[in-house]
Design a protein around this motif. Structure first.
Motif, mmCIF file in Angstrom:
data_model
loop_
_atom_site.group_PDB
_atom_site.id
_atom_site.type_symbol
_atom_site.label_atom_id
_atom_site.label_comp_id
_atom_site.label_asym_id
_atom_site.label_seq_id
_atom_site.Cartn_x
_atom_site.Cartn_y
_atom_site.Cartn_z
ATOM 1 N N GLY A 198 5.184 -37.731 -34.403
ATOM 2 C CA GLY A 198 5.327 -38.951 -33.602
ATOM 3 C C GLY A 198 6.703 -39.058 -32.964
ATOM 4 N N GLU A 222 6.776 -36.985 -30.043
ATOM 5 C CA GLU A 222 6.079 -37.657 -28.940
ATOM 6 C C GLU A 222 7.042 -38.577 -28.200
ATOM 7 N N LEU A 244 6.515 -31.594 -26.436
ATOM 8 C CA LEU A 244 5.061 -31.712 -26.410
ATOM 9 C C LEU A 244 4.422 -30.666 -27.311
ATOM 10 N N SER A 255 5.140 -31.447 -31.003
ATOM 11 C CA SER A 255 4.386 -32.623 -31.402
ATOM 12 C C SER A 255 2.917 -32.285 -31.644
ATOM 13 N N TRP A 311 0.008 -41.378 -34.974
ATOM 14 C CA TRP A 311 0.816 -40.555 -34.063
ATOM 15 C C TRP A 311 1.079 -41.296 -32.749
ATOM 16 N N THR A 312 0.039 -41.848 -32.159
ATOM 17 C CA THR A 312 0.234 -42.572 -30.903
ATOM 18 C C THR A 312 1.006 -43.863 -31.126
ATOM 19 N N GLY A 367 4.615 -42.998 -31.408
ATOM 20 C CA GLY A 367 5.069 -42.667 -30.061
ATOM 21 C C GLY A 367 5.247 -43.892 -29.190
#
Length: 108
Positions: free
Chosen positions: A10, A13, A42, A45, A65-66, A69
């Motif tokens: 993350g 990211e 990228l 990640s 993860w998102t 980020g």
């Protein structure tokens, strides 16, 4: 251990999103350096996300993860790119953090 790997993924990211922001502000050779940083972050990640999702549920891993980020990128935007830190932005970032903690709490 895979939760630590997921947190690091993350953070990378955040790195690739930040590199895109910096590349947008520059031109010439400097922007290519930032795009290179984007590709490196990228790749790292994604590899770490794949590694973490080997034992964690993919839905949980992807959401965390998102979320990391998103939170990190907003914070980078506020502190590095001088984007506004309005009440509602901070409020919804806090709810996102609470959701990430909640997913961790209910995951096996």
């Amino acid at each position: 251990m895979n939760w630590i790997i997921l947190v690091i993924a993350g953070l990378f990211e955040v790195g690739f999103a930040s590199c895109l922001g910096k590349a947008k502000e520059t031109s010439g050779a400097e922007s290519y350096i930032w795009y290179g940083g984007f590709l490196i972050c990228l790749t790292i990640s994604m590899v770490l996300l794949i590694k973490a999702s080997e034992t964690l549920p993919i839905g949980t891993a992807y959401a965390v993860w998102t979320g990391i980020g998103a939170v990190g990128t907003v914070l980078m935007g506020v502190f590095v790119f001088h984007e506004p830190a309005t009440f509602w932005r901070i409020f919804f970032i806090c709810t996102l953090i609470a959701s990430i903690v909640g997913l961790k709490a209910v995951s096996n």
